[in-house]
Enzyme design. Structure first.
Site, PDB file in Angstrom:
ATOM      1  N   ARG A   1       5.291  -7.436  20.855  1.00  8.95           N
ATOM      2  CA  ARG A   1       5.296  -8.716  21.558  1.00  8.95           C
ATOM      3  C   ARG A   1       4.136  -9.540  21.015  1.00  8.95           C
ATOM      4  O   ARG A   1       3.168  -8.995  20.458  1.00  8.95           O
ATOM      5  CB  ARG A   1       5.153  -8.514  23.070  1.00  8.95           C
ATOM      6  CG  ARG A   1       3.862  -7.878  23.510  1.00  8.95           C
ATOM      7  CD  ARG A   1       3.826  -7.664  25.012  1.00  8.95           C
ATOM      8  NE  ARG A   1       2.554  -7.122  25.455  1.00  8.95           N
ATOM      9  CZ  ARG A   1       1.490  -7.854  25.763  1.00  8.95           C
ATOM     10  NH1 ARG A   1       1.552  -9.173  25.677  1.00  8.95           N
ATOM     11  NH2 ARG A   1       0.364  -7.283  26.161  1.00  8.95           N
TER      12      ARG A   1
ATOM     13  N   ASN B   1       0.818  -1.207   0.000  1.00  8.83           N
ATOM     14  CA  ASN B   1       0.000   0.000   0.000  1.00  8.83           C
ATOM     15  C   ASN B   1       0.857   1.265   0.000  1.00  8.83           C
ATOM     16  O   ASN B   1       2.078   1.211   0.065  1.00  8.83           O
ATOM     17  CB  ASN B   1      -0.963  -0.017   1.190  1.00  8.83           C
ATOM     18  CG  ASN B   1      -2.309   0.586   0.857  1.00  8.83           C
ATOM     19  OD1 ASN B   1      -2.389   1.587   0.144  1.00  8.83           O
ATOM     20  ND2 ASN B   1      -3.370   0.002   1.377  1.00  8.83           N
TER      21      ASN B   1
ATOM     22  N   HIS C   1      23.242   0.481  10.495  1.00 10.59           N
ATOM     23  CA  HIS C   1      24.636   0.884  10.697  1.00 10.59           C
ATOM     24  C   HIS C   1      25.130   0.376  12.043  1.00 10.59           C
ATOM     25  O   HIS C   1      24.405   0.428  13.038  1.00 10.59           O
ATOM     26  CB  HIS C   1      24.781   2.409  10.660  1.00 10.59           C
ATOM     27  CG  HIS C   1      24.582   3.002   9.310  1.00 10.59           C
ATOM     28  ND1 HIS C   1      25.589   3.078   8.374  1.00 10.59           N
ATOM     29  CD2 HIS C   1      23.486   3.547   8.723  1.00 10.59           C
ATOM     30  CE1 HIS C   1      25.126   3.653   7.271  1.00 10.59           C
ATOM     31  NE2 HIS C   1      23.844   3.943   7.461  1.00 10.59           N
TER      32      HIS C   1
END
Length: 205
Positions: free
Chosen positions: A173, A76, A106
């Site tokens: 979670r 989308n 990084h």
């Protein structure tokens, strides 16, 4: 013509392999440099909506660089898909507006004090068939989203989401397993699987 839906597209700049009946909005952009012709591949009937950004960077920097999107997957508006560490998206996946799948980053604890001068970290993201990544969700490098799993809108996913599970929150979670007859089929986990999911959920807490 369907309002708001990209037109059928025979080719698009930066896409190496384009299946039949794909729809790619003209505003979709690809960032890549270097010569390889197998790094951005779309299967049949993939749809990429307006202002989606596909990032490959230096396609010869690492053999893992690449984006592959399976049949009938819909991405989308405003999504950001990084294939710098490898990105494999299965068939029939839904990726919500402004979701971000980030397969590179990084190093922050080594080398130069200037982050931009440190090495790039890379790890493949895999999104298996039939999964749903909600609006504004962020999936970080190295994560696998299992078959039919759901990532809730706005979630920040740093760990794998097993098949058929729902993950939500920042950081995300596991909150529950999906319900319904589809998850009673033989190819899904056998009896007693709810105890397994409960154990997995406790690791996420």
């Amino acid at each position: 013509m369907m309002l708001g839906v990209p037109d059928l597209t025979p080719a698009h700049p930066g896409v190496d392999v384009l299946g039949a009946d794909c729809r790619i909005d003209s505003s979709v952009s690809v960032m890549r440099f270097g010569q390889r012709a197998d790094v951005l591949c779309l299967a049949d009937s993939v749809s990429l909506y307006a202002h989606t950004r596909l990032v490959l960077g230096d396609v010869v920097a690492d053999p893992c660089v690449g984006i592959r999107i399976g049949a009938r997957t819909i991405v989308n508006v405003g999504a950001y898909l990084s294939g710098e560490g490898g990105l494999e998206i299965g068939a029939d996946v839904l990726i919500g507006p402004h979701a971000k799948l980030l397969s590179a980053g990084h190093a922050i604890d080594e080398g130069d004090v200037i982050i931009a001068r440190n090495r790039i970290t890379r790890a493949k993201i895999t999104v298996e068939d039939g999964a749903w990544i909600g609006a504004g969700a962020i999936v970080l490098e190295g994560v696998t989203i299992g078959r039919g799993a759901v990532v809730a809108a706005g979630a920040l996913v740093r760990q794998d989401v097993p098949a058929g599970m729902v993950a939500a929150g920042m950081p995300a979670r596991l909150i529950r397993a999906r319900r319904g007859e589809a998850w009673q089929q033989p190819e899904t986990p056998p009896s007693g699987w709810r105890r397994v999911w409960s154990a997995l959920a406790s690791v996420w807490r």
